[in-house]
Design an enzyme around this catalytic site. Structure first.
Site, PDB file in Angstrom:
ATOM      1  N   GLY A 167      15.686 114.483  56.780  1.00  0.00           N
ATOM      2  CA  GLY A 167      14.980 113.373  57.402  1.00  0.00           C
ATOM      3  C   GLY A 167      13.645 113.089  56.758  1.00  0.00           C
ATOM      4  O   GLY A 167      12.871 112.275  57.263  1.00  0.00           O
TER       5      GLY A 167
ATOM      6  N   SER B 275      13.395 124.239  55.454  1.00  0.00           N
ATOM      7  CA  SER B 275      14.670 123.831  56.016  1.00  0.00           C
ATOM      8  C   SER B 275      15.593 123.289  54.908  1.00  0.00           C
ATOM      9  O   SER B 275      15.937 124.034  54.002  1.00  0.00           O
ATOM     10  CB  SER B 275      14.443 122.824  57.142  1.00  0.00           C
ATOM     11  OG  SER B 275      15.609 122.624  57.903  1.00  0.00           O
TER      12      SER B 275
END
Length: 529
Positions: free
Chosen positions: A135, A221
């Site tokens: 994202g 991440s």
């Protein structure tokens, strides 16, 4: 070569060294001239940035060609050089399926941003390359590199392809690769973008005052997965000096290693997923896919699918082998590694409120046979409060213990050290605790951008310490330095990690040795990735 607009004064036939912020110059890169800008107009409040006047930022510099049309589903292609000065004032496009709200989406998205406080292209400052989480975008203010640059680091972030444009596998694409680059696989286009960004730094960063032979890669991440693949890949051999993997690596037998960001798929799974996608957009050929509007490909997942997704593929090209085999065979770059987790992530949730029955159900769905009772004995509960605490403790320990075990695998084949940590500070203005991603701005020293609530005095103090550890590692391959609590690297007989945030110093990876031994016994009963 540095092209300066400063007039040189000559005395006794000798040219004095002229030093000025690089935004006062047009710099020459291998691809063409580039103009940067001051990163700050004034000293940021509360931040104690001593070199803020010198920090230059260059935004949106292409490191590879437009990925649309015939360049879709191909390795990143060389960018066309330019002759006129590239005005690096604005962020470039972000890639399709990135999910970002900070930049316009487009396929001409392979661009970098650079922050540097160098005063000369001869400074040879250490470099760090940041890979953002899912994202994300290199335009996200949480990933602004000026605070790191203030400490003598050249900070680079970049975009990479994701979704179908980043990971599509198909037999036809495999045949293309076999014919063009003699590689009998396809997919991992986003991973190849990540590798290309490393190469761009090696080829260009000297122009920005950086040392091309001193590159540390860093990410969180999905960005930690990128960093891990750069660390592991033979395609990046010898190109980096260190890796910082935030919320990433764990024991390769841990099932979470398949479902979290660092997970990957076998080739047959990715190929079947690609075939399903092509059917969903009514294309039977790659030529058809390359003619589709970008919007058709701007998807992060296909509806109704759960067993596969757009992610890395085990291709034995970009990825040399499974994670377990890569560790056991010592295939990765032998460089220092810093890695860890946050307290409230990967199954642990701040403020969790579950019943005892739910906790028992979770245990039964996670473990099998006698392990259900054994884990309950190690993480007991008798009511809602204790059940919630036990569930969280079990998942946090699973991260710290699993990361410790990963380090043990690493140390069995490598000479370079590993430092592990657990971040436990909750930023203000949110209710998720020390959640996933909450450490990023502290490590990057960019609290001049407010993402959570209004920063408090302790946040600035914590950021100073966190950033000092990160800067030391980037500069020296070791996080320790003057004024910091000693952070010991992982050793075979010490089951400690480093607490960062609310407190500083060594802490056990679990509350008891029997808990550690139980994880050590349970993990190998599962399938490794």
């Amino acid at each position: 070569m540095l092209v300066s607009t400063t007039n040189f004064a000559w005395t006794l036939g000798l040219a004095p060294v002229v030093r000025a912020a690089l935004y006062d110059t047009v710099i020459q890169t291998p691809n063409g001239p580039v103009q940067g800008y001051p990163a700050f107009n004034s000293s940021p409040a509360h931040m104690n940035l001593t070199n803020w006047r010198d920090v230059t930022v260059w935004k949106g510099i292409p490191f590879a060609a437009d990925t649309s049309g015939e360049n879709r589903f191909r390795p990143p292609q060389n960018v066309t050089a330019w002759n006129t000065t590239f005005d690096a004032k604005n962020y470039g496009l972000s890639c399709p399926s990135s999910g970002t709200t900070y930049a316009t989406i487009g396929e001409d998205c392979l661009n970098v941003n650079v922050w540097s406080a160098a005063n000369s292209s001869d400074d040879k400052l250490p470099v760090v390359m940041w890979s953002y989480p899912a994202g994300g975008s290199n335009a996200d203010p949480r990933f602004d590199g000026a605070g790191m640059a203030d400490k003598g680091i050249v900070f680079v972030n970049y975009n990479y392809r994701t979704g179908p444009t980043g990971w599509l596998v198909s037999p036809e694409l495999t045949q293309e690769n076999l014919a063009s680059i003699n590689v009998n696989s396809s997919g991992n286009w986003g991973m190849l973008d990540q590798f290309a960004a490393v190469q761009w730094i090696r080829d260009n960063i000297a122009s920005f005052g950086g040392d091309p032979d001193h590159i540390t890669v860093m990410g969180q991440s999905a960005g930690s997965a990128a960093t891990y693949h750069i660390l592991n890949s033979p395609l990046t051999k010898g190109k980096i000096v260190g890796a910082i993997i935030q919320s990433g690596v764990r024991d390769p037998y841990d099932p979470l290693a398949t479902s979290l960001a660092e997970g990957y798929q076998t080739y047959d799974v990715s190929e079947a997923y690609g075939a399903s996608f092509m059917e969903s957009v009514n294309c039977s050929t790659v030529a058809c896919l390359r003619q589709l509007p970008m919007e058709t490909l701007d998807v992060s997942a296909m509806p109704g699918t759960t067993s596969a997704s757009w992610k890395a593929t085990l291709d034995y090209y970009c990825m040399p082998d499974t994670y377990l085999n890569t560790l056991e065979l010592g295939l990765a770059n032998d460089v220092p590694v810093m890695t860890g987790n946050t307290k409230d992530e990967n199954g642990a949730s701040y403020g969790l409120n579950i019943t005892l029955a739910t906790y028992l159900s979770d245990l039964n769905s996670t473990y099998a046979g006698d392990y259900v009772n054994r884990f309950f004995a190690e993480y007991p509960a008798n009511d809602s409060a204790s059940a919630s605490a036990a569930e969280n403790a079990q998942f946090t320990d699973r991260s710290t213990v699993g990361t410790h075990f990963w380090a043990q695998y690493w140390l069995s084949k490598k000479t370079s050290p590993v430092w592990t940590y657990l971040w436990d500070h909750a930023p203000p203005g949110q209710t998720a605790g020390a959640a996933h991603m909450t450490e990023i701005q502290y490590t990057q020293n960019n609290l001049y951008n407010v993402y959570y609530g209004q920063w408090e005095d302790e946040d600035y103090q914590i950021a100073t310490t966190m950033n000092a550890y990160w800067v030391n590692f980037i500069k020296h391959g070791n996080p320790n330095g003057e004024g910091l609590v000693q952070w010991d690297s992982v050793s075979p007989n010490v089951t400690k990690t480093q607490e960062l945030g609310n407190n500083w110093g060594p802490m056990p990876i679990a509350s008891s040795s029997s808990q550690i031994e139980l994880f050590k016994e349970w993990f190998p009963t599962l399938s490794a990735i």
